[in-house]
Every structure is written in structure tokens, then in C-alpha cells.
Design an enzyme around this catalytic site. Sequence first.
Site, PDB file in Angstrom:
ATOM      1  N   LYS A   1       0.889  -1.041  -0.168  1.00 49.31           N
ATOM      2  CA  LYS A   1      -0.027  -0.063   0.316  1.00 49.31           C
ATOM      3  C   LYS A   1       0.953   1.056  -0.099  1.00 49.31           C
ATOM      4  O   LYS A   1       1.885   1.300   0.880  1.00 49.31           O
ATOM      5  CB  LYS A   1      -0.998  -0.275   1.136  1.00 49.31           C
ATOM      6  CG  LYS A   1      -1.545   1.195   1.667  1.00 49.31           C
ATOM      7  CD  LYS A   1      -2.831   0.506   2.288  1.00 49.31           C
ATOM      8  CE  LYS A   1      -3.733   1.634   3.219  1.00 49.31           C
ATOM      9  NZ  LYS A   1      -4.782   1.335   3.886  1.00 49.31           N
TER      10      LYS A   1
ATOM     11  N   SER B   1      -9.091   0.847   3.157  1.00 44.85           N
ATOM     12  CA  SER B   1      -8.645   1.655   2.197  1.00 44.85           C
ATOM     13  C   SER B   1      -7.789   1.709   1.587  1.00 44.85           C
ATOM     14  O   SER B   1      -6.887   1.168   0.304  1.00 44.85           O
ATOM     15  CB  SER B   1      -8.052   3.040   3.177  1.00 44.85           C
ATOM     16  OG  SER B   1      -7.020   2.639   4.233  1.00 44.85           O
TER      17      SER B   1
ATOM     18  N   SER C   1     -10.438  -1.491   7.188  1.00 45.31           N
ATOM     19  CA  SER C   1      -8.998  -1.601   5.943  1.00 45.31           C
ATOM     20  C   SER C   1      -8.743  -2.709   5.082  1.00 45.31           C
ATOM     21  O   SER C   1      -8.245  -2.467   3.994  1.00 45.31           O
ATOM     22  CB  SER C   1      -7.898   0.543   6.192  1.00 45.31           C
ATOM     23  OG  SER C   1      -8.654   1.520   6.148  1.00 45.31           O
TER      24      SER C   1
END
Length: 386
Positions: free
Chosen positions: A33, A110, A134
Site C-alpha cells: 500500500k 482503504s 481497512s
Amino acid sequence: MESDYGAFMEKFTLSPSSSSGELSLTGLNFAVKEIFDVEGFVTGFGNPDWARTHTTANSTAPAVLALLRAGATCVGRTVMDEMAYSINGENIHYGTPRNPCSADRVPGGSSSGSAVAVGANIVDFSLGTDTGGSVRVPAAFCKIYGIRPSHGVVSVDGVVPMAQSFDTVGWFARDPAILKRVGDVLLPTVDAPLANPSSIIFAEDCFKLLNIPIDRVKQVLVNTLEKLFGGQVLKYMDIGNYVEENVSSLKHFMSQGGDAKEYSIPSLVALSSAMRLLQRYEFKINHGEWVSSTKPILGPGINERVWEAVRATDDKIDICHSVRTELRAALASLLGVSIPLGLYDDLPVSVSLLAKHGSDMFLMSLVENLCPTLKEHIDAATRSSL
């Protein structure tokens, strides 16, 4: 978008940092990420204004380095929700990664790109972060395995903080065995031998909120667990009542009017309110000054949440910390793993399993052991519904 489902911000290759012998993750590739520092790259935090106003990282996050040392190859960084402040998986600047299970549905965030890269079979596993869901949410949406480990057990150094009272480094995989192999690298060594669960508690009130047939989720789990461990380990309780009775500080967040009980669990709604308040406050401490001075362009929804956080006060923050401490004691601190249970109306169905703080490896071993039998019962349930 077609080649990588829009999962990646940028592709590159970080080769394993050791070539001595067969390592535990040799032959596997992964993505990270865009919240993790990678030496020589700007950690963009999902927003071009953030990337523009920050310099390149001079070191790589320890979690990433640990995976490289274990023989894995990093192949790029993935799209995320801006400033990690959403669980939808959308990004107006870089595009929304395409859900490999259903192209017309959001992938969840996310850690959206990391989940999609795994779900689309582009990488073997990936790193994300989980502050309020997330990792667990996109894992569920993309029909893969995802773990939010015990808070504080995996280093968050070199990771842009969102709200440090909740921030964790998590990861995704399609295969529970790979999920566990990554855990062997990132988690502390477990000295005690793993054992079968002494009890498994079903949160009855939570299952009643399902908007799909309850047997499609609950019964396949019950059948699997009874076959593997016997019915004596299964227990049932209303988790909302337990929380309300054991977290006394929660009374400050209980709604006076209350939502209709058939559509919500009041104590868990109150917990969510306390968590969001503390999350907003910590986000402001971490990033409020930058937001106020830079005035970044943010997507709808995220823009409102970010500015609400910037304007937040410290009202009730001490009580929020009390709620967190009391909940941790009452539930012996929970962690979560999201595991796929097949499809319903052609959309993924998942369930989250929880265990005591520090029991991460036990939980992943349990999931690995459950999967073959679970698949049998899922297939049987699917056939019976046709």
C-alpha cells in the site's frame, strides 16, 4: 486498468535482500500500500498534494524489509483511499481499483489496491493497513483472506500514521497457508505449541443483522466447527449486551433516542462513535497542520471527514481512552481475520473471526485447518439452495 485492474500506483522490482538458501517466502511476490515507506520513493498517502509536499523516503519500512529478507519480491505500490480516511476503496485522483469479483462494485478500502492485486491473482500476497477495517473490509469485498493482527505486534515504523491508537499493519492472501507464512515472518515467534480452541463464541445479535439468509453464513460455520472440534466448544451470546455491561464508560456515547434495535446494536453503535471521535482527534494531531496549510484537493466524503477531524476538539477524548481500555480488558483484546465463504447472488460473503490479543498465529492456523471442511459445507449449502 485492464492489465492490473487499476490496483497499482507504480510498478517496480525490489528483489529479495538475501540469496542464501531457500527462505520461507522464496518464489512469492507481493505489493505494498502507498502508505509504506520505500527507499527512493515518495510515500504519497493516496493524495497528489501529499506527494508533492513530501520528500523521498530515505529508508524502507521494517515490515517491507522483513518480507524481502524472507525471500519475497516486491513488485510495486498500490492505490489507496486518500489519507486512509475511507473504507470504500475509491480515489478520484488515481482511479478506483476494479473489484475482481464484481466490476460494478467498490473494492473496499482503504487498502483497495492491495486487496485487488491479490484478488485478481496479480501477486501472491500484499501489505495493507487496518485502522477501522481497512484490511478486513476489502478482503471481504474481494473474496480473499485478510488479517488485522493484534495492535502493536507488527512494527508501524515507516508507515504514515492515521490514528495510532488503532493503526495496524495487515496483509492479504488468496490462500490461508500463504497468509500464515507471511505471519511467520512478521509476527513475534510463538513459543507455546498451538492447540485447538477451548471455546468458540457466536455473536448471535450480529448474525441477526444479516440481510442474506443467516444459514448461508452461520450454519456452514457451525457444521464445520462441530465436525472438527465437537459441538461442546460452541457457545452463543449477544455481544452487544456483554459490551454494554462490561464497558461502563460507554454510557457517555449511548444514544438517548436510540436506533431501532432490529436494525442496529446500540452498544456497538456507541463503540463506533467513541472510536471515530478518537480517530478524528489523532488524525488531527498527526496531519491537521499539513491539511490547514496545504488545503489539499480531496475527494467527496473524504474531504468532509478530513476537515471535520481538523476542527475536532479534545472533548471526551479521555473518556474515549477509558472506553478503549475497558473494552480491551472485557474482551481480552480482539483481533480479526476476514475469510471468504463463497458467493450469494454472485457477490462475496465473508465472516470475521476474532481471538485474544497475541493469538494471531493460533488464529491463522485455525483458519488454515478450517478451510477444507468449510469448503465442503459451503459447496453443500450452495447445492441445496439451487
